[in-house]
Write a protein that holds these residues in place. Structure first.
Motif, PDB file in Angstrom:
ATOM      1  N   VAL A 195      -4.623  -2.472 -25.355  1.00 54.71           N
ATOM      2  CA  VAL A 195      -3.763  -1.733 -26.271  1.00 54.71           C
ATOM      3  C   VAL A 195      -4.059  -0.236 -26.199  1.00 54.71           C
ATOM      4  O   VAL A 195      -5.156   0.185 -25.824  1.00 54.71           O
ATOM      5  N   LYS A 196      -3.038   0.550 -26.558  1.00 49.20           N
ATOM      6  CA  LYS A 196      -3.153   1.995 -26.629  1.00 49.20           C
ATOM      7  C   LYS A 196      -2.931   2.437 -28.075  1.00 49.20           C
ATOM      8  O   LYS A 196      -2.211   1.773 -28.828  1.00 49.20           O
ATOM      9  N   LYS A 197      -3.524   3.566 -28.422  1.00 49.42           N
ATOM     10  CA  LYS A 197      -3.455   4.043 -29.799  1.00 49.42           C
ATOM     11  C   LYS A 197      -2.460   5.188 -29.949  1.00 49.42           C
ATOM     12  O   LYS A 197      -2.364   6.067 -29.088  1.00 49.42           O
ATOM     13  N   ALA A 198      -1.717   5.159 -31.045  1.00 48.06           N
ATOM     14  CA  ALA A 198      -0.832   6.257 -31.412  1.00 48.06           C
ATOM     15  C   ALA A 198      -0.958   6.487 -32.913  1.00 48.06           C
ATOM     16  O   ALA A 198      -1.364   5.589 -33.655  1.00 48.06           O
ATOM     17  N   LEU A 199      -0.637   7.696 -33.339  1.00 50.87           N
ATOM     18  CA  LEU A 199      -0.679   8.035 -34.759  1.00 50.87           C
ATOM     19  C   LEU A 199       0.722   8.389 -35.232  1.00 50.87           C
ATOM     20  O   LEU A 199       1.426   9.151 -34.574  1.00 50.87           O
ATOM     21  N   ALA A 200       1.119   7.809 -36.370  1.00 55.22           N
ATOM     22  CA  ALA A 200       2.431   8.073 -36.948  1.00 55.22           C
ATOM     23  C   ALA A 200       2.253   8.823 -38.259  1.00 55.22           C
ATOM     24  O   ALA A 200       1.597   8.331 -39.178  1.00 55.22           O
ATOM     25  N   THR A 201       2.822  10.029 -38.346  1.00 51.92           N
ATOM     26  CA  THR A 201       2.687  10.865 -39.544  1.00 51.92           C
ATOM     27  C   THR A 201       4.022  10.956 -40.259  1.00 51.92           C
ATOM     28  O   THR A 201       5.044  11.317 -39.664  1.00 51.92           O
ATOM     29  N   ASN A 202       3.997  10.622 -41.539  1.00 51.96           N
ATOM     30  CA  ASN A 202       5.184  10.686 -42.380  1.00 51.96           C
ATOM     31  C   ASN A 202       5.713  12.118 -42.410  1.00 51.96           C
ATOM     32  O   ASN A 202       4.982  13.057 -42.699  1.00 51.96           O
ATOM     33  N   ARG A 203       6.992  12.285 -42.101  1.00 50.63           N
ATOM     34  CA  ARG A 203       7.574  13.627 -42.048  1.00 50.63           C
ATOM     35  C   ARG A 203       7.626  14.298 -43.422  1.00 50.63           C
ATOM     36  O   ARG A 203       7.610  15.532 -43.511  1.00 50.63           O
ATOM     37  N   LYS A 204       7.667  13.504 -44.492  1.00 45.87           N
ATOM     38  CA  LYS A 204       7.754  14.068 -45.836  1.00 45.87           C
ATOM     39  C   LYS A 204       6.410  14.082 -46.560  1.00 45.87           C
ATOM     40  O   LYS A 204       6.257  14.771 -47.560  1.00 45.87           O
ATOM     41  N   ASP A 205       5.459  13.297 -46.080  1.00 48.20           N
ATOM     42  CA  ASP A 205       4.139  13.217 -46.707  1.00 48.20           C
ATOM     43  C   ASP A 205       3.088  13.201 -45.604  1.00 48.20           C
ATOM     44  O   ASP A 205       2.780  12.149 -45.043  1.00 48.20           O
ATOM     45  N   LYS A 206       2.536  14.363 -45.274  1.00 45.17           N
ATOM     46  CA  LYS A 206       1.602  14.488 -44.156  1.00 45.17           C
ATOM     47  C   LYS A 206       0.299  13.725 -44.396  1.00 45.17           C
ATOM     48  O   LYS A 206      -0.478  13.511 -43.461  1.00 45.17           O
ATOM     49  N   GLN A 207       0.049  13.309 -45.638  1.00 42.03           N
ATOM     50  CA  GLN A 207      -1.146  12.515 -45.924  1.00 42.03           C
ATOM     51  C   GLN A 207      -0.971  11.057 -45.511  1.00 42.03           C
ATOM     52  O   GLN A 207      -1.945  10.306 -45.407  1.00 42.03           O
ATOM     53  N   ASP A 208       0.261  10.674 -45.299  1.00 44.70           N
ATOM     54  CA  ASP A 208       0.568   9.300 -44.905  1.00 44.70           C
ATOM     55  C   ASP A 208       0.541   9.211 -43.384  1.00 44.70           C
ATOM     56  O   ASP A 208       1.521   9.537 -42.707  1.00 44.70           O
ATOM     57  N   VAL A 209      -0.594   8.783 -42.844  1.00 48.18           N
ATOM     58  CA  VAL A 209      -0.774   8.658 -41.395  1.00 48.18           C
ATOM     59  C   VAL A 209      -1.100   7.203 -41.067  1.00 48.18           C
ATOM     60  O   VAL A 209      -2.052   6.635 -41.611  1.00 48.18           O
ATOM     61  N   ILE A 210      -0.319   6.599 -40.195  1.00 51.46           N
ATOM     62  CA  ILE A 210      -0.502   5.204 -39.815  1.00 51.46           C
ATOM     63  C   ILE A 210      -1.069   5.138 -38.398  1.00 51.46           C
ATOM     64  O   ILE A 210      -0.574   5.803 -37.489  1.00 51.46           O
TER      65      ILE A 210
END
Length: 230
Positions: free
Chosen positions: A132-147
């Protein structure tokens, strides 16, 4: 001379054997079992205990079935990754409903999802037997929300994320989070079943029973159901 020729033949055969054995396996069907957690709802003991703790996602011939069930609750999401079509089945108690989304409803569903910016990394790992490879998803409206996303490109599935908010990710997600009906859901693959028996292969059609409703009606019913547990 005989020994010399025999040595050459052994080397050639070994190379051919290695070449055949190293051929990449094509994985185009199977079932992935995910653990499911709800980190923001652990204080609501009743809701947390009744929410499903496992999710099954099966795939074959471009079809994907997301199956969430617990007790007298069942929710089936059926996706056609080739035609980009979607069907839903929902049962709670004695009531059963199903809906076939129109193109407009699918677009509305995609627009309603939380939008994320995807950042790909060089980190790799293994999960449920896959690289598997890792990626980070950041909420465009809430930068504290990172998946944190972990995905594999070893499963041959076209457009694997066309129906979710991570459509830029080129592989099948094995660890991810989603927000639905006011609930944050964390999924992580735990095991993979490579071949499906005939009963599984028949699961790419929805159950015959159930009242046909619109996608809006489905959303209203699901939101009302989860609201009763708050």
């Amino acid at each position: 001379m005989f020994v010399k020729h025999s040595t050459i033949l052994i080397v050639i055969c070994s190379v051919l054997l290695f070449s055949c054995s190293s051929k990449e396996e094509v994985i185009d069907e199977g079932t992935i079992i995910y653990s499911a957690d709800y980190p923001n709802h652990k204080k609501n003991v009743f809701l947390y205990n009744i929410l499903p703790k496992e999710v099954e996602i099966s795939f074959k011939n471009g079809m994907v079935r997301n199956d969430i069930s617990r007790g007298n609750f069942q929710n089936i999401l059926l996706f056609d990754c080739n035609k980009k079509q979607m069907d839903i089945y929902f049962q709670y108690g004695e009531e059963a409903f199903k809906t076939k989304l129109t193109s407009k409803e699918i677009q509305n569903m995609l627009n309603d999802q939380t939008q994320y910016d995807i950042k790909f990394t060089d980190e790799v790992d293994t999960l449920a037997g896959f690289n598997v490879k890792k990626a980070l998803a950041t909420n465009r409206k809430d930068k504290q929300d990172v998946i944190t996303l972990w995905y594999t490109e070893e499963i041959k599935l076209k457009n694997p994320n066309w129906y979710n908010t991570f459509k830029e990710v080129p592989g099948v997600l094995l660890a991810y989070s989603v927000n639905r009906f006011g609930i944050r859901m964390d999924y992580r693959a735990t095991r993979f079943i490579s071949k499906m028996d005939e009963s599984k292969k028949r699961l790419f059609t929805l159950p015959a029973k159930g009242t046909s409703i619109s996608y809006d009606e489905y959303n209203q019913k699901m939101n009302s159901l989860f609201a009763t547990f708050e």
